[in-house]
Design a protein around this motif. Structure first.
Motif, PDB file in Angstrom:
ATOM      1  N   LYS A  24      39.184  29.504  46.491  1.00  0.00           N
ATOM      2  CA  LYS A  24      40.578  29.429  46.837  1.00  0.00           C
ATOM      3  C   LYS A  24      41.167  28.207  46.593  1.00  0.00           C
ATOM      4  O   LYS A  24      42.289  27.627  46.860  1.00  0.00           O
ATOM      5  N   ASP A  62      40.678  31.331  39.736  1.00  0.00           N
ATOM      6  CA  ASP A  62      39.889  32.433  40.464  1.00  0.00           C
ATOM      7  C   ASP A  62      40.126  33.657  39.632  1.00  0.00           C
ATOM      8  O   ASP A  62      39.499  34.612  39.078  1.00  0.00           O
ATOM      9  N   ALA A  63      41.527  33.860  39.150  1.00  0.00           N
ATOM     10  CA  ALA A  63      42.122  34.942  38.194  1.00  0.00           C
ATOM     11  C   ALA A  63      41.384  35.003  36.886  1.00  0.00           C
ATOM     12  O   ALA A  63      40.906  35.956  36.432  1.00  0.00           O
ATOM     13  N   HIS A 121      43.389  43.359  43.008  1.00  0.00           N
ATOM     14  CA  HIS A 121      43.628  41.805  43.581  1.00  0.00           C
ATOM     15  C   HIS A 121      42.320  41.435  44.042  1.00  0.00           C
ATOM     16  O   HIS A 121      42.065  40.131  43.754  1.00  0.00           O
ATOM     17  N   ALA A 162      48.230  34.415  36.691  1.00  0.00           N
ATOM     18  CA  ALA A 162      47.485  34.881  37.889  1.00  0.00           C
ATOM     19  C   ALA A 162      47.561  36.035  37.945  1.00  0.00           C
ATOM     20  O   ALA A 162      48.308  36.882  37.114  1.00  0.00           O
ATOM     21  N   TYR A 163      46.823  37.084  39.010  1.00  0.00           N
ATOM     22  CA  TYR A 163      47.181  38.274  39.156  1.00  0.00           C
ATOM     23  C   TYR A 163      48.009  38.558  39.297  1.00  0.00           C
ATOM     24  O   TYR A 163      48.742  40.013  38.892  1.00  0.00           O
ATOM     25  N   GLU A 181      40.953  37.945  41.825  1.00  0.00           N
ATOM     26  CA  GLU A 181      41.189  36.888  42.664  1.00  0.00           C
ATOM     27  C   GLU A 181      40.088  36.695  43.698  1.00  0.00           C
ATOM     28  O   GLU A 181      39.751  35.532  44.071  1.00  0.00           O
ATOM     29  N   ARG A 204      44.029  29.601  42.508  1.00  0.00           N
ATOM     30  CA  ARG A 204      44.179  31.183  42.261  1.00  0.00           C
ATOM     31  C   ARG A 204      44.432  31.534  40.712  1.00  0.00           C
ATOM     32  O   ARG A 204      43.964  32.540  40.239  1.00  0.00           O
ATOM     33  N   ARG A 233      37.144  33.781  46.703  1.00  0.00           N
ATOM     34  CA  ARG A 233      36.371  32.675  45.995  1.00  0.00           C
ATOM     35  C   ARG A 233      36.643  31.334  46.735  1.00  0.00           C
ATOM     36  O   ARG A 233      37.150  31.462  48.169  1.00  0.00           O
TER      37      ARG A 233
END
Length: 605
Positions: A376, A382-383, A367, A433-434, A371, A379, A374
């Motif tokens: 924010k 970021d992922a 995680h 996402a993650y 993600e 997400r 960064r």
């Protein structure tokens, strides 16, 4: 006309006739060679001399593959005479129907002037019986060639086999003819150019008395050149022992010398005797093996793509340390509300998380890589950035590639990235996402690896940051060296210091309280990691184990996959420890452990 005039006239006529004959002869033999060529076709033959294929030795000079002389019974139909067909069929063990069909096919194709194979690959004892009577049957003659023999009857898929060339193979290379044989797999295929040698040619003709003689005193002939001998990287004793340990099991073993990338043994189980695919019985035996539900022709070591399971946590640890997502002292709560775990731990650092194989710990580790910390703002964004970084580092560790190995047919596995999850078969235009891919963190989900890749990963750890592409040939011919690419280091870009934590943890896995403690050896320090690869019930999980030894001067790295056996520490780890002791000491002290592994049977699973 006086006598003198007649003499001149007759002489002139003789000269004219002689000149005409000389001119005509010159025209036929030099200017127009059609008749000469036709005569040559009737009397001259180009006999192919097949070279001996190169011998394959193990790393210690023991013969793994050699040659046996066999004979092809040939026939030129235009040279045959009326014969006792029944006696000939009895001699050659060919039915009369087959004999008739053979010559009918030749007639239909209008190929009576050509040479044809009547029976191929006749063994010396069989040919000794036939040759005594062959003089009775003009037009029939023998050509010698060599057949592969596997004296130790081990390493079937590793060594490969030699078979009749296919139409596609022949079309791909102008060197071959339709009568040639070619390497079909393993070392035989990978090193075909070195092993095959070079064909020779002998020109002969049949004179007016039927005697076969050489053409131009052999000056036009060329000698066959034998193929190069190869010294493989394989330890035949270790290979045999590995096959014995994997009897009555499905799975595989890969053992590599970390410093050199030399494959010490490569076992795929169930296996078979490579001599089954030799000679005239090859076709029948191949079909039997092909239809065997246990899939003995499938090389699990290089072509089976498994989820890596918990052994993947080694790669996760190194990646997270390198990108700065964690450090060796990072502690994470074992929050089992998100993902299941086992054991009594609750707040491990990295080293103990590897030892305990803590699932929540590594879920959080990935995680932080994906993600991360960064901006924010999104997400999802970021992922995508983080997964790209993660994928790139995994590929540097050799995952998702064929490793540049010389083993034919190596699968690449799968390290899924942004492109994979953006595909319409997965999430397509939907955001991900993650939280939707976190099963990757513990070696499950879409992640796919081969056992060869996992053994290579352990080599990288043993080498503290590099690997040499796994290869099966130690030296070629007279060079005494492998191909140049198998002398080059593949750097992973991970700092050497990061390997210390992972290696210390792997040592504890094979120590008191570790999941592979029951497989430790008294005088050899083993660094290992157990794992299980999940299956859909009621099938049992696959038992997985990777390790290297000794800790401070690694000489062997091993990956063992035992399908449908349960826990890696229970079944695969003991097999690996026995192989390590065998290779490093040439003895087995753990007799009870050996007996238990030899007697285990998981084929029914």
């Amino acid at each position: 006309m006086n006598l003198e005039s007649r003499r001149y006239t007759i002489s002139f006529i003789v000269l004219i006739i002689g000149a005409i004959y000389l001119i005509r002869l010159f025209f036929l033999q030099v200017v127009n060679s059609d008749l000469k060529n036709k005569a040559t076709m009737l009397t001259e033959k180009e006999e192919i001399i097949y070279p001996s294929r190169g011998i394959i030795f193990d790393r210690n000079g023991k013969v793994l593959v050699t040659n046996q002389t066999v004979y092809d019974l040939m026939v030129t139909p235009t040279e045959t005479l009326p014969m006792d067909t029944a006696a000939f069929c009895e001699l050659t063990k060919v039915s009369k129907d087959e004999f008739i069909k053979f010559f009918k096919r030749i007639e239909a194709r209008k190929e009576r002037r050509l040479r044809h194979v009547f029976i191929e690959q006749i063994t010396p004892p069989e040919f000794a019986r036939i040759s005594e009577e062959l003089y009775k049957y003009p037009g029939f003659f023998a050509e010698t060639r060599t057949l592969r023999v596997y004296p130790q009857s081990i390493g079937a898929l590793l060594l490969g086999d030699v078979g009749k060339i296919s139409k596609g193979e022949q079309e791909a290379s102008p060197y071959y003819t339709k009568r040639d044989y070619i390497g079909k797999g393993g070392i035989e295929k990978a090193y075909e150019a070195e092993l095959r040698g070079k064909r020779g040619v002998k020109y002969v003709y049949r004179d007016n008395q039927g005697v076969v003689r050489g053409v131009a005193e052999g000056k036009l002939d060329s000698a066959a050149v034998a193929g190069q001998n190869l010294f493989s990287t394989i330890d035949s004793d270790l290979q045999r022992y590995g096959e014995e340990l994997m009897a009555n099991k499905r799975g595989c073993i890969v053992a590599i010398e970390p410093k050199t990338g030399e494959v010490l043994c490569l076992v795929s189980a169930p296996t078979y005797d490579p001599n089954l695919l030799v000679g005239r019985a090859r076709g029948h035996n191949f079909n039997v093996l092909l239809n065997d539900p246990a899939l003995p022709l499938f090389n699990r070591a290089t072509q089976a793509e498994y989820r890596p399971g918990s052994i993947f946590k080694l790669a996760q640890s190194l990646t997270a340390l390198q990108v700065g997502a964690i450090n060796p002292q990072t502690r994470i709560h074992c929050n089992r509300g998100i993902i299941g775990c086992h054991g009594s731990h609750s707040f491990d650092d990295l080293e103990m998380a590897i030892v305990h194989s803590c699932n929540p710990y590594f879920r959080e580790v990935m995680h932080r890589v994906v993600e991360g910390d960064r901006d924010k703002t999104s997400r999802f964004k970021d992922a995508r950035i983080g997964l790209g970084i993660w994928q790139k580092q995994m590929q540097k560790l050799g995952l998702g590639s064929n490793l540049g190995s010389d083993i034919p047919g190596v699968k690449t596995g799968l390290v899924p990235g942004v492109e994979f999850y953006d595909d319409e078969d997965w999430y397509g235009e939907l955001q991900w996402a993650y939280s939707t891919i976190y099963s990757l963190s513990i070696g499950e989900g879409e992640m796919q690896v081969t056992p060869l890749q996992m053994c290579n990963l352990v080599c990288t750890i043993a080498n503290r940051g590099y690997f040499i592409s796994p290869h099966t040939v130690k030296s070629l011919g007279q060079t005494g060296r492998p191909r140049p690419e198998y002398l080059e280091r593949n750097l992973t870009g991970i700092d050497t210091a990061h390997f210390r934590t992972v290696i210390n943890a792997m040592e504890k896995v094979v120590g008191p309280g570790g999941t592979a403690n029951s497989s430790k050896l008294k005088n050899i320090v083993i660094c290992g990691k157990t794992g299980t690869v999940q299956n859909v019930p009621p099938k049992k999980d696959h038992a997985v184990y990777v390790c290297f030894a000794p800790k401070d001067d690694p000489k062997i790295a091993i990956a063992v996959y035992t399908e449908n056996a349960g826990f890696g520490g229970t079944w695969s780890a003991p097999i690996a420890s026995l192989l390590i002791e065998k290779y490093l000491t040439d003895t087995i002290t753990e007799k009870a452990r050996e007996k238990r592994m030899l007697e285990a049977d998981f084929l029914d699973e």
